[in-house]
Design an enzyme around this catalytic site. Structure first.
Site, PDB file in Angstrom:
ATOM      1  N   ARG A 176      10.566  -0.987  11.574  1.00 56.78           N
ATOM      2  CA  ARG A 176       9.409  -0.637  12.390  1.00 56.78           C
ATOM      3  C   ARG A 176       9.306  -1.584  13.572  1.00 56.78           C
ATOM      4  O   ARG A 176       9.589  -2.766  13.454  1.00 56.78           O
ATOM      5  CB  ARG A 176       8.134  -0.757  11.538  1.00 56.78           C
ATOM      6  CG  ARG A 176       7.664   0.577  11.013  1.00 56.78           C
ATOM      7  CD  ARG A 176       6.616   0.449   9.960  1.00 56.78           C
ATOM      8  NE  ARG A 176       5.441  -0.310  10.369  1.00 56.78           N
ATOM      9  CZ  ARG A 176       4.360  -0.452   9.601  1.00 56.78           C
ATOM     10  NH1 ARG A 176       4.321   0.102   8.401  1.00 56.78           N
ATOM     11  NH2 ARG A 176       3.333  -1.139  10.015  1.00 56.78           N
TER      12      ARG A 176
ATOM     13  N   LYS B 254       0.844  -1.203   0.000  1.00 58.72           N
ATOM     14  CA  LYS B 254       0.000   0.000   0.000  1.00 58.72           C
ATOM     15  C   LYS B 254       0.882   1.257   0.000  1.00 58.72           C
ATOM     16  O   LYS B 254       0.712   2.146  -0.824  1.00 58.72           O
ATOM     17  CB  LYS B 254      -0.941   0.015   1.225  1.00 58.72           C
ATOM     18  CG  LYS B 254      -1.919  -1.153   1.265  1.00 58.72           C
ATOM     19  CD  LYS B 254      -2.888  -1.045   2.432  1.00 58.72           C
ATOM     20  CE  LYS B 254      -2.238  -1.149   3.806  1.00 58.72           C
ATOM     21  NZ  LYS B 254      -1.612  -2.449   4.097  1.00 58.72           N
TER      22      LYS B 254
ATOM     23  N   ARG C 281     -10.566   0.329   8.238  1.00 59.51           N
ATOM     24  CA  ARG C 281     -10.037  -0.999   8.494  1.00 59.51           C
ATOM     25  C   ARG C 281     -11.004  -1.881   9.252  1.00 59.51           C
ATOM     26  O   ARG C 281     -10.688  -3.034   9.551  1.00 59.51           O
ATOM     27  CB  ARG C 281      -8.798  -0.843   9.351  1.00 59.51           C
ATOM     28  CG  ARG C 281      -7.604  -1.482   8.716  1.00 59.51           C
ATOM     29  CD  ARG C 281      -6.450  -0.814   9.295  1.00 59.51           C
ATOM     30  NE  ARG C 281      -5.297  -1.571   9.444  1.00 59.51           N
ATOM     31  CZ  ARG C 281      -4.129  -1.117   9.018  1.00 59.51           C
ATOM     32  NH1 ARG C 281      -4.040   0.006   8.351  1.00 59.51           N
ATOM     33  NH2 ARG C 281      -3.067  -1.781   9.271  1.00 59.51           N
TER      34      ARG C 281
ATOM     35  N   ARG D  19      11.460  -5.430   5.637  1.00 55.31           N
ATOM     36  CA  ARG D  19      11.253  -4.008   5.303  1.00 55.31           C
ATOM     37  C   ARG D  19      12.212  -3.107   6.077  1.00 55.31           C
ATOM     38  O   ARG D  19      12.504  -3.325   7.244  1.00 55.31           O
ATOM     39  CB  ARG D  19       9.815  -3.610   5.639  1.00 55.31           C
ATOM     40  CG  ARG D  19       9.583  -2.105   5.488  1.00 55.31           C
ATOM     41  CD  ARG D  19       8.139  -1.723   5.466  1.00 55.31           C
ATOM     42  NE  ARG D  19       7.375  -2.336   6.528  1.00 55.31           N
ATOM     43  CZ  ARG D  19       6.058  -2.368   6.546  1.00 55.31           C
ATOM     44  NH1 ARG D  19       5.375  -1.824   5.568  1.00 55.31           N
ATOM     45  NH2 ARG D  19       5.434  -2.951   7.543  1.00 55.31           N
TER      46      ARG D  19
ATOM     47  N   ARG E  51      -1.106  -9.203  13.012  1.00 58.86           N
ATOM     48  CA  ARG E  51      -1.653  -8.193  12.095  1.00 58.86           C
ATOM     49  C   ARG E  51      -2.421  -8.848  10.957  1.00 58.86           C
ATOM     50  O   ARG E  51      -3.453  -8.335  10.526  1.00 58.86           O
ATOM     51  CB  ARG E  51      -0.522  -7.316  11.558  1.00 58.86           C
ATOM     52  CG  ARG E  51      -0.010  -6.329  12.603  1.00 58.86           C
ATOM     53  CD  ARG E  51       1.382  -5.794  12.313  1.00 58.86           C
ATOM     54  NE  ARG E  51       1.486  -5.117  11.044  1.00 58.86           N
ATOM     55  CZ  ARG E  51       2.653  -4.857  10.441  1.00 58.86           C
ATOM     56  NH1 ARG E  51       3.788  -5.227  11.008  1.00 58.86           N
ATOM     57  NH2 ARG E  51       2.666  -4.222   9.300  1.00 58.86           N
TER      58      ARG E  51
HETATM   59  P1  AP5 Z   1       4.713  -1.575   2.047  1.00 63.66           P
HETATM   60  O1  AP5 Z   1       4.429  -0.772   0.815  1.00 63.66           O
HETATM   61  O2  AP5 Z   1       5.400  -0.898   3.160  1.00 63.66           O
HETATM   62  O3  AP5 Z   1       3.366  -2.316   2.509  1.00 63.66           O
HETATM   63  P2  AP5 Z   1       2.069  -1.781   3.257  1.00 63.66           P
HETATM   64  O4  AP5 Z   1       0.901  -2.421   2.583  1.00 63.66           O
HETATM   65  O5  AP5 Z   1       2.101  -0.308   3.358  1.00 63.66           O
HETATM   66  O6  AP5 Z   1       2.269  -2.509   4.642  1.00 63.66           O
HETATM   67  P3  AP5 Z   1       2.117  -1.975   6.137  1.00 63.66           P
HETATM   68  O7  AP5 Z   1       2.840  -2.939   7.010  1.00 63.66           O
HETATM   69  O8  AP5 Z   1       2.471  -0.526   6.232  1.00 63.66           O
HETATM   70  O9  AP5 Z   1       0.602  -2.163   6.327  1.00 63.66           O
HETATM   71  P4  AP5 Z   1      -0.130  -2.235   7.661  1.00 63.66           P
HETATM   72  O10 AP5 Z   1      -1.514  -2.121   7.161  1.00 63.66           O
HETATM   73  O11 AP5 Z   1       0.147  -3.410   8.498  1.00 63.66           O
HETATM   74  O12 AP5 Z   1       0.496  -1.041   8.523  1.00 63.66           O
HETATM   75  P5  AP5 Z   1      -0.005   0.432   8.857  1.00 63.66           P
HETATM   76  O13 AP5 Z   1       1.176   1.285   8.943  1.00 63.66           O
HETATM   77  O14 AP5 Z   1      -1.118   0.818   7.972  1.00 63.66           O
HETATM   78  O15 AP5 Z   1       5.569  -2.859   1.584  1.00 63.66           O
HETATM   79  C1  AP5 Z   1       5.996  -3.807   2.524  1.00 63.66           C
HETATM   80  C2  AP5 Z   1       7.405  -4.315   2.165  1.00 63.66           C
HETATM   81  O16 AP5 Z   1       7.338  -5.061   0.975  1.00 63.66           O
HETATM   82  C3  AP5 Z   1       8.430  -3.213   1.910  1.00 63.66           C
HETATM   83  O17 AP5 Z   1       9.667  -3.625   2.382  1.00 63.66           O
HETATM   84  C4  AP5 Z   1       8.424  -3.044   0.393  1.00 63.66           C
HETATM   85  O18 AP5 Z   1       9.689  -2.594  -0.091  1.00 63.66           O
HETATM   86  C5  AP5 Z   1       8.152  -4.480  -0.058  1.00 63.66           C
HETATM   87  N1  AP5 Z   1       7.363  -4.574  -1.288  1.00 63.66           N
HETATM   88  C6  AP5 Z   1       6.385  -3.736  -1.727  1.00 63.66           C
HETATM   89  N2  AP5 Z   1       5.881  -4.167  -2.903  1.00 63.66           N
HETATM   90  C7  AP5 Z   1       6.562  -5.315  -3.214  1.00 63.66           C
HETATM   91  C8  AP5 Z   1       6.508  -6.232  -4.310  1.00 63.66           C
HETATM   92  N3  AP5 Z   1       5.648  -6.077  -5.310  1.00 63.66           N
HETATM   93  N4  AP5 Z   1       7.347  -7.304  -4.280  1.00 63.66           N
HETATM   94  C9  AP5 Z   1       8.221  -7.478  -3.268  1.00 63.66           C
HETATM   95  N5  AP5 Z   1       8.324  -6.641  -2.215  1.00 63.66           N
HETATM   96  C10 AP5 Z   1       7.510  -5.578  -2.193  1.00 63.66           C
HETATM   97  O19 AP5 Z   1      -0.617   0.218  10.312  1.00 63.66           O
HETATM   98  C11 AP5 Z   1       0.212  -0.111  11.405  1.00 63.66           C
HETATM   99  C12 AP5 Z   1      -0.613  -0.266  12.662  1.00 63.66           C
HETATM  100  O20 AP5 Z   1      -1.273   0.970  12.978  1.00 63.66           O
HETATM  101  C13 AP5 Z   1      -1.736  -1.303  12.598  1.00 63.66           C
HETATM  102  O21 AP5 Z   1      -1.286  -2.601  12.893  1.00 63.66           O
HETATM  103  C14 AP5 Z   1      -2.686  -0.756  13.680  1.00 63.66           C
HETATM  104  O22 AP5 Z   1      -2.241  -1.078  14.944  1.00 63.66           O
HETATM  105  C15 AP5 Z   1      -2.580   0.747  13.506  1.00 63.66           C
HETATM  106  N6  AP5 Z   1      -3.564   1.291  12.572  1.00 63.66           N
HETATM  107  C16 AP5 Z   1      -3.328   1.980  11.405  1.00 63.66           C
HETATM  108  N7  AP5 Z   1      -4.480   2.322  10.801  1.00 63.66           N
HETATM  109  C17 AP5 Z   1      -5.478   1.860  11.613  1.00 63.66           C
HETATM  110  C18 AP5 Z   1      -6.911   1.875  11.523  1.00 63.66           C
HETATM  111  N8  AP5 Z   1      -7.547   2.463  10.505  1.00 63.66           N
HETATM  112  N9  AP5 Z   1      -7.593   1.310  12.536  1.00 63.66           N
HETATM  113  C19 AP5 Z   1      -6.996   0.744  13.589  1.00 63.66           C
HETATM  114  N10 AP5 Z   1      -5.652   0.669  13.733  1.00 63.66           N
HETATM  115  C20 AP5 Z   1      -4.911   1.233  12.749  1.00 63.66           C
HETATM  116 MG    MG Z   2       2.206   1.064   4.961  1.00 60.21          MG
END
Ligand code: AP5
Ligand code: MG
Ligand code: ZN
Length: 214
Positions: free
Chosen positions: A159, A13, A88, A127, A170
């Site tokens: 992270r 994402k 979410r 990552r 997660r």
């Molecule tokens: P990356 O692009 O970083 O993936 P991402 O989908 O952004 O993954 P996140 O871990 O950020 O998602 P998340 O939903 O768990 O975390 P968030 O920060 O939103 O890519 C991942 C890795 O893969 C990177 O190393 C990249 O280089 C690599 N990659 C990318 N594309 C690739 C490909 N095609 N092939 C190979 N490698 C690739 O949320 C974190 C926490 O915050 C949650 O757990 C929760 O506690 C809280 N939170 C956030 N929003 C909410 C909400 N709305 N409600 C409740 N809690 C929330």
């Molecule tokens: Mg992200």
């Protein structure tokens, strides 16, 4: 154009969001980034959110709904936004349905990035992040110099929630609470699913084909 990005942890994402924001001029709003900034600054929200995030659990809906309500009311998003990580849960999606009409806004497309679980654990544990917002992967998207950001030269870091155990939590939260939203939005005919496995730029190519039709 107003976009919601849906997809499990590590689906890409954030990686795709950076490219989408550049090409389409939408403002990238990542609730994960907003929460992490609050954790770093030790705000009351950050202190509350930290325990959930480090356990791989979702932060309570009421906190997230307030964040989004404030953020979408700001002037800089009037030309279009992309939500990465919100909604979410069903209550968050229902809250959006109340907030948006009051702001004269709507969701134009829900971009669902589909990646199987077994791929996600490797992605998340490998990552590396930079404080400038650029994301790397030790194997799949390495920086030119190990441990340093290509864009700004700063030291990369991991992270706190990118451990194998936390990723499993997660993923569970994703399947139980977030995945049902695909159906919720599909009933409105606004979901576009892109397979998020393969080369990052090729995936962006597919994303762009889909967004160009909106
Ligand atoms: P990356 O692009 O970083 O993936 P991402 O989908 O952004 O993954 P996140 O871990 O950020 O998602 P998340 O939903 O768990 O975390 P968030 O920060 O939103 O890519 C991942 C890795 O893969 C990177 O190393 C990249 O280089 C690599 N990659 C990318 N594309 C690739 C490909 N095609 N092939 C190979 N490698 C690739 O949320 C974190 C926490 O915050 C949650 O757990 C929760 O506690 C809280 N939170 C956030 N929003 C909410 C909400 N709305 N409600 C409740 N809690 C929330
Ligand atoms: Mg992200
Ligand atoms: Zn950087």
């Amino acid at each position: 154009m107003n976009i919601v990005l849906l997809g499990p942890p590590g689906s890409g994402k954030g990686t795709q969001a950076k490219m989408i924001a550049e090409k389409y001029g939408v403002v990238h709003i990542s609730t994960g980034d907003i929460l992490r900034e609050n954790v770093r600054n030790g705000t009351p929200l950050g202190v509350e959110a930290k325990k959930f995030m480090e356990a791989g659990k979702l932060v309570p809906d009421s906190l997230l709904i307030d964040i989004i309500k404030d953020r979408l009311a700001k002037d800089d998003v009037k030309g279009g936004w992309m939500l990465d990580g919100y909604p979410r849960t069903m209550p968050q999606a229902e809250a959006m349905d109340k907030i948006l009409p009051n702001l004269g806004q709507k969701i134009d497309v829900v971009l669902n990035i589909d990646v199987p679980d077994e791929e996600l654990v490797k992605r998340v544990t490998g990552r590396r992040m930079c404080k400038c917002g650029t994301t790397y992967h030790v194997q799949f998207n390495p920086p030119k110099t190990e441990g340093k950001c290509d864009a700004c030269g700063a030291d990369l870091y991991q992270r706190a929630d990118d451990t194998e155990e936390t990723v499993k939590e997660r993923l569970q939260a994703y399947h139980a609470q977030t995945q049902p939203l695909i159906d919720y939005y599909d009933k409105r005919g606004i979901v576009v699913t892109v397979i998020g496995v393969g080369d990052i730029k090729e995936i962006f190519g597919k994303v762009a084909v889909a967004l160009d039709k909106i």
